[in-house]
Design a protein around this motif. Structure first.
Motif, PDB file in Angstrom:
ATOM      1  N   ASN A  18      54.609   8.934  27.666  1.00  0.00           N
ATOM      2  CA  ASN A  18      53.524   9.802  27.196  1.00  0.00           C
ATOM      3  C   ASN A  18      52.487   8.987  26.427  1.00  0.00           C
ATOM      4  OD1 ASN A  18      54.784  12.105  28.229  1.00  0.00           O
ATOM      5  ND2 ASN A  18      56.008  12.375  26.357  1.00  0.00           N
ATOM      6  N   HIS A  19      51.326   9.579  26.249  1.00  0.00           N
ATOM      7  CA  HIS A  19      50.272   8.911  25.472  1.00  0.00           C
ATOM      8  C   HIS A  19      49.359   9.976  24.896  1.00  0.00           C
ATOM      9  CE1 HIS A  19      47.490   5.583  24.400  1.00  0.00           C
ATOM     10  NE2 HIS A  19      46.576   6.550  24.527  1.00  0.00           N
ATOM     11  N   ILE A  20      49.401  10.147  23.574  1.00  0.00           N
ATOM     12  CA  ILE A  20      48.498  11.093  22.938  1.00  0.00           C
ATOM     13  C   ILE A  20      47.265  10.346  22.437  1.00  0.00           C
ATOM     14  CG2 ILE A  20      49.600  10.885  20.643  1.00  0.00           C
ATOM     15  CD1 ILE A  20      48.959  13.910  20.284  1.00  0.00           C
ATOM     16  N   PRO A  21      46.071  10.852  22.698  1.00  0.00           N
ATOM     17  CA  PRO A  21      44.869  10.190  22.181  1.00  0.00           C
ATOM     18  C   PRO A  21      44.862  10.198  20.655  1.00  0.00           C
ATOM     19  CG  PRO A  21      44.307  11.770  23.904  1.00  0.00           C
ATOM     20  CD  PRO A  21      45.735  12.013  23.548  1.00  0.00           C
ATOM     21  N   ILE A  22      44.621   9.040  20.077  1.00  0.00           N
ATOM     22  CA  ILE A  22      44.511   8.908  18.625  1.00  0.00           C
ATOM     23  C   ILE A  22      43.116   8.390  18.305  1.00  0.00           C
ATOM     24  CG2 ILE A  22      45.404   7.825  16.532  1.00  0.00           C
ATOM     25  CD1 ILE A  22      48.104   7.568  17.873  1.00  0.00           C
ATOM     26  N   ILE A  23      42.379   9.181  17.529  1.00  0.00           N
ATOM     27  CA  ILE A  23      41.000   8.847  17.176  1.00  0.00           C
ATOM     28  C   ILE A  23      40.965   8.446  15.719  1.00  0.00           C
ATOM     29  CG2 ILE A  23      38.637   9.711  17.000  1.00  0.00           C
ATOM     30  CD1 ILE A  23      39.514  11.806  19.183  1.00  0.00           C
ATOM     31  N   ALA A  24      40.524   7.234  15.465  1.00  0.00           N
ATOM     32  CA  ALA A  24      40.449   6.745  14.090  1.00  0.00           C
ATOM     33  C   ALA A  24      39.318   7.445  13.352  1.00  0.00           C
ATOM     34  CB  ALA A  24      40.216   5.244  14.079  1.00  0.00           C
ATOM     35  N   MET A  25      39.572   7.807  12.100  1.00  0.00           N
ATOM     36  CA  MET A  25      38.534   8.323  11.210  1.00  0.00           C
ATOM     37  C   MET A  25      38.474   7.397  10.009  1.00  0.00           C
ATOM     38  SD  MET A  25      39.079  12.450  11.003  1.00  0.00           S
ATOM     39  CE  MET A  25      40.502  12.241   9.926  1.00  0.00           C
ATOM     40  N   THR A  26      37.317   6.835   9.756  1.00  0.00           N
ATOM     41  CA  THR A  26      37.224   5.960   8.590  1.00  0.00           C
ATOM     42  C   THR A  26      35.840   6.013   7.986  1.00  0.00           C
ATOM     43  OG1 THR A  26      37.462   3.684   7.795  1.00  0.00           O
ATOM     44  CG2 THR A  26      36.720   3.973  10.061  1.00  0.00           C
ATOM     45  N   ALA A  27      35.792   6.022   6.662  1.00  0.00           N
ATOM     46  CA  ALA A  27      34.509   6.021   5.948  1.00  0.00           C
ATOM     47  C   ALA A  27      34.020   4.594   5.885  1.00  0.00           C
ATOM     48  CB  ALA A  27      34.680   6.598   4.544  1.00  0.00           C
ATOM     49  N   ALA A  28      33.711   4.046   7.033  1.00  0.00           N
ATOM     50  CA  ALA A  28      33.348   2.635   7.085  1.00  0.00           C
ATOM     51  C   ALA A  28      32.320   2.387   8.156  1.00  0.00           C
ATOM     52  CB  ALA A  28      34.592   1.785   7.371  1.00  0.00           C
ATOM     53  N   ALA A  29      31.526   1.393   7.918  1.00  0.00           N
ATOM     54  CA  ALA A  29      30.629   0.886   8.951  1.00  0.00           C
ATOM     55  C   ALA A  29      30.712  -0.631   8.856  1.00  0.00           C
ATOM     56  CB  ALA A  29      29.223   1.379   8.720  1.00  0.00           C
ATOM     57  N   MET A  30      31.922  -1.109   8.618  1.00  0.00           N
ATOM     58  CA  MET A  30      32.125  -2.527   8.368  1.00  0.00           C
ATOM     59  C   MET A  30      32.442  -3.269   9.661  1.00  0.00           C
ATOM     60  SD  MET A  30      34.238  -2.533   4.781  1.00  0.00           S
ATOM     61  CE  MET A  30      33.598  -1.673   3.344  1.00  0.00           C
ATOM     62  N   LYS A  31      31.940  -4.464   9.752  1.00  0.00           N
ATOM     63  CA  LYS A  31      32.120  -5.278  10.940  1.00  0.00           C
ATOM     64  C   LYS A  31      33.608  -5.478  11.217  1.00  0.00           C
ATOM     65  CE  LYS A  31      30.806  -9.701  12.998  1.00  0.00           C
ATOM     66  NZ  LYS A  31      30.082 -10.989  12.782  1.00  0.00           N
ATOM     67  N   GLY A  32      33.990  -5.183  12.444  1.00  0.00           N
ATOM     68  CA  GLY A  32      35.370  -5.392  12.847  1.00  0.00           C
ATOM     69  C   GLY A  32      36.260  -4.189  12.695  1.00  0.00           C
ATOM     70  N   ASP A  33      35.803  -3.114  11.997  1.00  0.00           N
ATOM     71  CA  ASP A  33      36.660  -1.950  11.795  1.00  0.00           C
ATOM     72  C   ASP A  33      37.029  -1.293  13.124  1.00  0.00           C
ATOM     73  OD1 ASP A  33      36.919  -2.182   9.122  1.00  0.00           O
ATOM     74  OD2 ASP A  33      35.444  -0.675   8.590  1.00  0.00           O
ATOM     75  N   ARG A  34      36.034  -1.095  14.001  1.00  0.00           N
ATOM     76  CA  ARG A  34      36.308  -0.460  15.290  1.00  0.00           C
ATOM     77  C   ARG A  34      37.326  -1.280  16.078  1.00  0.00           C
ATOM     78  NH1 ARG A  34      33.861   3.209  18.731  1.00  0.00           N
ATOM     79  NH2 ARG A  34      34.352   2.912  20.920  1.00  0.00           N
ATOM     80  N   GLU A  35      37.134  -2.595  16.091  1.00  0.00           N
ATOM     81  CA  GLU A  35      38.034  -3.464  16.843  1.00  0.00           C
ATOM     82  C   GLU A  35      39.454  -3.390  16.302  1.00  0.00           C
ATOM     83  OE1 GLU A  35      35.059  -4.249  15.743  1.00  0.00           O
ATOM     84  OE2 GLU A  35      34.007  -4.386  17.679  1.00  0.00           O
TER      85      GLU A  35
END
Length: 348
Positions: free
Chosen positions: A148-165
């Protein structure tokens, strides 16, 4: 339980060495919540805040004219430790028509995922007990044996380089920044809706046409412009209204009350962690405060909290004491303005 009409809407919290039978009896009597002894300060504060802003008490919500309704209602597990962000995001999701369950940290989130049936998880990145990275990795390990695979969406109060990665490397499927924009949230949920839902089909269409956040235009939509607010120096009420589209100032007032409590708590958390040279808690406290204050566009608080967060991530606490003193001053101003806003709604 309370027969006096003047006390009918008063919240009651029982503090006792409660057994399971006592818990059921409290529920039958209409008690808002109960706390078992010994009382833990942080848990007690959360219990009070949960009782203050129960969704059942928010009865004067405007029709969600500018909150997009989904093609299919999703079962959403939101894993978030910040009280303000819990209230804002869950309120927004519910007004969109989704079902929401909230878990206060990563460990509770993993347990809720095991016990429930969800279509998607919104996962905060920095949390106590178990953070978003650890919780996501634990879920992915357990999924490996099931396929199985449930979609996990990150929530973060950030706009810092590398956070998305970093979020994607941890096994998350997508990323949304806080404070959450309703348009962006609707789009990312469509993108990860179950494959056989109408929302999944629409997602591919939206991806090519909606590549920017759209802010509402109240006059163009024919909305009634709210009464002008006093000139605030820290908070931005119009920004808050835009962020929490689909609700009126009754809900905004409740969020302001919670923010006053949380801001004070996070400053104390940072101060205590700094005294103990606990870099992780300093960083997490600043991160959570930044996200909470951003809902009200409180730039002075957001900017200072972000500086402290950056220093924490760099493992450099030396400049933090001076920044913390400035942060305390700005949080004090924030508190005064939020109090003024709340009082204005109560006694316009």
């Amino acid at each position: 339980m309370l027969e006096n009409d003047q006390l009918r809407h008063t919240k009651t919290i029982i503090i006792s060495s409660a057994t399971s039978e006592d818990k059921q009896r409290c529920s039958d009597l209409g008690v808002a919540s109960y706390v078992t002894k010994p009382v833990v300060q942080s848990e007690f504060l959360e219990t009070i805040l949960n009782a203050m802003v129960s969704p059942d008490d928010i009865v004067d919500i405007d029709p969600p004219n500018d909150v997009e309704q989904p093609d299919v209602a999703l079962r959403v597990l939101m894993v978030e430790d910040g009280y303000v962000n819990q209230r804002v995001a869950s309120g927004l999701l519910e007004r969109m028509g989704h079902q929401v369950q909230v878990a206060g940290d990563g460990k509770l989130g993993v347990e809720a995922w095991r016990d429930g049936q969800f279509d998607v998880i919104l996962m905060d990145w920095q949390m106590p007990v178990m953070d978003g990275r650890e919780a996501t990795q634990q879920i992915r390990r357990e999924e490996a044996s099931t396929g199985n695979h449930i979609p996990i969406i990150a929530m973060t109060a950030a706009a810092m380089k590398g956070d998305r990665e970093r979020c994607l490397e941890a096994g998350m499927d997508d990323y949304i920044s806080k404070p959450i924009d309703p348009k962006e949230l609707a789009m990312v949920l469509r993108r990860h809706a179950p494959d056989d839902s109408p929302a999944a089909t629409e997602a591919s269409k939206e991806a090519s046409t909606d590549d920017a956040t759209v802010q509402p235009n109240a006059e163009a939509d024919g909305e009634v412009t709210p009464d002008p607010q006093p000139d605030y120096e820290v908070i931005d009420i119009e920004h808050a209204r835009n962020r929490m589209r689909g609700c009126n100032d009754a809900f905004l007032t409740e969020i302001a009350k919670v923010l006053r409590e949380e801001a004070a708590q996070r400053v104390k958390e940072i101060e205590d962690a700094l005294a103990a040279s606990d870099v992780k808690v300093v960083t997490r406290g600043a991160h959570t405060l930044k996200g909470a204050a951003a809902n009200f566009g409180a730039k002075p608080v957001v900017e200072l909290a972000e500086q402290i967060e950056r220093l924490g991530k760099a493992d450099d606490l030396a400049p933090v004491p001076d920044l913390l003193e400035s942060l305390k001053q700005q949080v004090a101003r924030l508190d005064v303005e939020l109090e003024a806003f709340v009082n204005r709604q109560i006694d316009p």
